[in-house]
Design a protein around this motif. Structure first.
Motif, mmCIF file in Angstrom:
data_model
loop_
_atom_site.group_PDB
_atom_site.id
_atom_site.type_symbol
_atom_site.label_atom_id
_atom_site.label_comp_id
_atom_site.label_asym_id
_atom_site.label_seq_id
_atom_site.Cartn_x
_atom_site.Cartn_y
_atom_site.Cartn_z
ATOM 1 N N ASP A 120 0.823 -1.217 0.000
ATOM 2 C CA ASP A 120 0.000 0.000 0.000
ATOM 3 C C ASP A 120 0.855 1.265 0.000
ATOM 4 O OD1 ASP A 120 -2.474 -1.184 0.028
ATOM 5 O OD2 ASP A 120 -2.463 -1.423 2.220
ATOM 6 N N SER A 121 2.159 1.098 0.180
ATOM 7 C CA SER A 121 3.005 2.289 0.366
ATOM 8 C C SER A 121 3.112 3.142 -0.892
ATOM 9 C CB SER A 121 4.421 1.880 0.778
ATOM 10 O OG SER A 121 4.402 1.100 1.926
ATOM 11 N N CYS A 122 3.049 4.471 -0.669
ATOM 12 C CA CYS A 122 3.274 5.445 -1.739
ATOM 13 C C CYS A 122 4.629 6.078 -1.478
ATOM 14 C CB CYS A 122 2.205 6.534 -1.682
ATOM 15 S SG CYS A 122 0.556 5.882 -1.955
ATOM 16 N N PHE A 143 -0.918 9.997 -5.709
ATOM 17 C CA PHE A 143 -1.211 9.145 -4.549
ATOM 18 C C PHE A 143 -2.572 9.448 -3.911
ATOM 19 C CE2 PHE A 143 3.609 9.751 -3.992
ATOM 20 C CZ PHE A 143 3.926 8.628 -4.752
ATOM 21 N N ASP A 155 -5.053 10.869 -1.472
ATOM 22 C CA ASP A 155 -4.790 11.509 -0.172
ATOM 23 C C ASP A 155 -4.007 10.607 0.775
ATOM 24 O OD1 ASP A 155 -6.706 9.674 0.379
ATOM 25 O OD2 ASP A 155 -8.226 11.115 1.088
ATOM 26 N N LYS A 156 -3.328 9.594 0.229
ATOM 27 C CA LYS A 156 -2.564 8.677 1.093
ATOM 28 C C LYS A 156 -1.273 9.325 1.616
ATOM 29 C CE LYS A 156 -3.803 4.190 -0.801
ATOM 30 N NZ LYS A 156 -3.278 3.068 -1.575
ATOM 31 N N ARG A 183 1.995 15.938 4.207
ATOM 32 C CA ARG A 183 1.585 14.641 3.663
ATOM 33 C C ARG A 183 2.629 13.538 3.917
ATOM 34 N NH1 ARG A 183 -1.646 14.572 -0.816
ATOM 35 N NH2 ARG A 183 -1.384 12.338 -0.572
#
Ligand code: SAM
Length: 291
Positions: A51-53, A118, A120-121, A146
């Motif tokens: 899930d990482s951005c 990305f 809003d992650k 962010r």
């Protein structure tokens, strides 16, 4: 097909650059990482999952970018050097979760870039930084709400300053600026031989975990940071002399002495001996007295 070691070895770096008629550009801080153990330690410190951005600064030929693409969900890599892009895109051809942006990281609008790629992650920043602009990059990253964590390779001397404790010789204005926004955790030191070409200095990988709120209460952040700058503006002077002669603060030496007295702090103290909490107290007292 090339093995992973082949890809990041010194010979592979030279061969790939030569293939495009290129040489490492000193002016852009191009020291390419060729030690696989360091690559793996950087990726592991970043604690990535699908899930990482990730924002990577300065992908170069993509040796780190490839490792990030294997573990993270999405990677955006910002590279200023247009001439290296053909090598980079060849090396990233097998990954469809990487976007390369050909820009100067200092000119990029990060909020816009993050929203575009990305949503809003939260974003993790990972980089083997170009050392000639370490400080402006770190300051820009710390101002962005962010970003949740930063794992960067920087000069060892700078890494020591970022994670220094009050009273040590490495403690300075940048220590306070960074530790106000993030918790600094050293990861490992890296010798010059881990790069092609080898830089003149040792390097360190450091992890900065952004804080939800500052560790001290400050009435006026702008004043707090001016006070920190003022206190370290003349390294060999006492706090009273540095701060009292720092025009931007507009506080006389006599007034600074009175404030230290009121807070039970010695008049002969130097800026590097005071911790963040004390800086906050002094700044708050100065602001209150100005009102
Ligand atoms: N990530 C690669 C590695 O680990 O081998 C390369 C790291 S090298 C130390 C720094 C990279 O940052 C180079 O590719 C350089 O071209 C790039 N760079 C330099 N200044 C930059 C800037 N202002 N914005 C974006 N990238 C920059």
């Amino acid at each position: 097909m090339m093995s992973k070691m082949d890809f990041s070895s010194k010979k592979a770096v030279q061969r790939q650059l030569a293939g495009e008629g290129l040489r490492p550009k000193k002016g852009l801080g191009q020291n390419f990482l060729t030690d696989e153990s360091v690559l793996l330690d950087i990726v592991s410190a970043a604690e990535l999952d699908e899930d990482s951005c990730v924002l990577e600064i300065g992908p170069g030929m993509g040796v780190l970018t490839r490792e990030l693409a294997k573990t993270a969900g999405k990677v955006v890599a910002v590279e200023i050097d247009t001439t290296i892009l053909p090598v980079l895109s060849k090396n990233l051809a097998e990954y469809d979760n990487v976007s390369v942006i050909n820009q100067d990281i200092l000119k990029v609008n990060l909020d816009q870039l993050f929203t575009e790629h990305f949503g809003d992650k939260p974003v993790k920043v990972i980089a083997n930084l170009p050392y000639y602009i370490t400080t402006p990059i770190v300051m820009k990253l710390l101002e962005n709400s962010r970003i949740s964590s930063i794992v960067i390779m920087i000069q060892r001397e700078v890494a020591r300053r970022l994670s220094a404790k009050a009273g040590s010789k490495d403690f300075g204005a940048i220590t306070l600026a960074v530790q106000y926004r993030a918790e600094a955790q050293p990861v490992r030191d890296v010798p010059p031989e881990a790069f092609m070409p080898a830089p003149k200095v040792w390097s360190s990988v450091i992890r900065l975990v952004l804080r939800d709120k500052p560790p001290v209460e400050v009435i006026d952040e702008k004043h707090f940071f001016e006070l920190v700058k003022g206190a370290f503006s003349c390294r060999r002077k006492t706090f009273v002399n540095s701060v009292g002669s720092y025009a931007a603060l507009g506080t006389s030496k006599e007034e600074v002495k009175k404030i230290l007295d009121a807070l039970n702090i010695s008049e002969t103290v130097r800026g590097e001996a005071l911790d963040m909490e004390t800086y906050a107290k002094i700044s708050n007292e100065m602001v209150k007295r100005k009102k």
